[in-house]
Each structure stands twice: as structure tokens, then as C-alpha cells.
Motif scaffolding. Sequence first.
Motif, PDB file in Angstrom:
ATOM      1  N   ALA A 136       0.839  -1.206   0.000  1.00  0.00           N
ATOM      2  CA  ALA A 136       0.000   0.000   0.000  1.00  0.00           C
ATOM      3  C   ALA A 136       0.871   1.251   0.000  1.00  0.00           C
ATOM      4  O   ALA A 136       0.575   2.228  -0.709  1.00  0.00           O
ATOM      5  CB  ALA A 136      -0.940  -0.009   1.207  1.00  0.00           C
ATOM      6  N   PHE A 137       1.949   1.231   0.776  1.00  0.00           N
ATOM      7  CA  PHE A 137       2.893   2.352   0.818  1.00  0.00           C
ATOM      8  C   PHE A 137       3.491   2.572  -0.570  1.00  0.00           C
ATOM      9  O   PHE A 137       3.572   3.704  -1.055  1.00  0.00           O
ATOM     10  CB  PHE A 137       3.979   2.044   1.851  1.00  0.00           C
ATOM     11  N   ASP A 139       2.161   1.737  -3.428  1.00  0.00           N
ATOM     12  CA  ASP A 139       1.105   2.272  -4.284  1.00  0.00           C
ATOM     13  C   ASP A 139       0.929   3.771  -4.053  1.00  0.00           C
ATOM     14  O   ASP A 139       0.746   4.535  -5.012  1.00  0.00           O
ATOM     15  CB  ASP A 139      -0.227   1.551  -4.025  1.00  0.00           C
ATOM     16  N   GLU A 140       0.962   4.200  -2.801  1.00  0.00           N
ATOM     17  CA  GLU A 140       0.816   5.630  -2.486  1.00  0.00           C
ATOM     18  C   GLU A 140       1.983   6.439  -3.061  1.00  0.00           C
ATOM     19  O   GLU A 140       1.780   7.512  -3.630  1.00  0.00           O
ATOM     20  CB  GLU A 140       0.719   5.848  -0.970  1.00  0.00           C
ATOM     21  N   THR A 143       1.555   6.752  -6.776  1.00  0.00           N
ATOM     22  CA  THR A 143       0.535   7.752  -7.089  1.00  0.00           C
ATOM     23  C   THR A 143       1.133   9.161  -7.032  1.00  0.00           C
ATOM     24  O   THR A 143       0.903   9.982  -7.932  1.00  0.00           O
ATOM     25  CB  THR A 143      -0.658   7.642  -6.112  1.00  0.00           C
ATOM     26  N   LEU A 144       1.891   9.429  -5.988  1.00  0.00           N
ATOM     27  CA  LEU A 144       2.498  10.752  -5.845  1.00  0.00           C
ATOM     28  C   LEU A 144       3.515  11.026  -6.947  1.00  0.00           C
ATOM     29  O   LEU A 144       3.580  12.133  -7.490  1.00  0.00           O
ATOM     30  CB  LEU A 144       3.154  10.893  -4.474  1.00  0.00           C
TER      31      LEU A 144
END
Length: 164
Positions: A136-137, A139-140, A143-144
Amino acid sequence: MSKGSPGPTPGFLVWRLANKWRVAVDRAVAPLGLTHAQYSVVASLYGMQRAGERPSQRRLADHTGLEALYVSKLARALESAGLIERTRDPRDPRAVQLALTERGRTVTRQAIAVVQELLQQLLEPLGGLDAPRARAFTDELTTLLDAPLAPSVPNDESTQGTTP
């Protein structure tokens, strides 16, 4: 961090994490004769070559997010160390193509193993490299990184004296 803020801003934390990572990688790959920036070049080149690509310095710069001039400087140093070869692109005489030498592939594989171990250590508080929180980290962060930056706004009277 400003005096009035309740805690560190995301930008400050990203900057701190990036610096922590750079220092950790520098220390980890130093015994192999590499710096973090050199590792970024050879590891990226390794992956690109495995995918069948022989990238130009410009393409490698775009891939790594490093400035083209910096990649050129790193490539010359890595060539002097016998880790990469630089050749003119037969389709574009202005472009320089890069490839790892046999020694470069050996050193890069060792460096990748060392950095993977380091990454596992860094992500241990999230459960390790393959844990859901680490994914998840990732993926975040992706995204950024994928979000385009707005074009710079020239200094005008409406933005002078303000801070973002």
C-alpha cells in the motif's frame, strides 16, 4: 517545519525519508565501489537490458529521474571503472547508448542483492517488503510520483510574499 504546525509536513517527511534512504544505500554499496547515484544508474540499466533495451543516456535519465548531464557524468565515471560501455547510437550520432560490461553485470547483481536486503530492513516496520502495508505504501508513493507537477508560475504580485 514551521513553529505553528502540529507536526512535520508530508514534504518534510518525504525529504527526510529520501535522505535516510540515500545515506543507507551509499553505505551499503560503498564496499562494491558504488555510490547511491551510481547504483541507481547501473541497477536501472540492468533492468532495462534484461528487458532487451540498450538505452541512451537521455532515456536512462528519464527513467531514473536524474538530470541528463548528471547521468552523463555518472556514465563516464562508471565507464572508467569498467562497469559500463558507452557507444554512439548508429541511428542518432548525437546520442550515446549505454550497456553494462560483464564486470558491471556482476557488480550490479551484488549491489541489487545488498539493496534488496536494505529495503527489507527499511520496510520491516510495515511488515516487510511483501506485506500488505508495504505494498500500500508503494502504491501511495507511485501515485504521488505519477502526478504531474503544475507548471511553474512566474513571480507576480499576487504570489510575492506568500509561501506554499
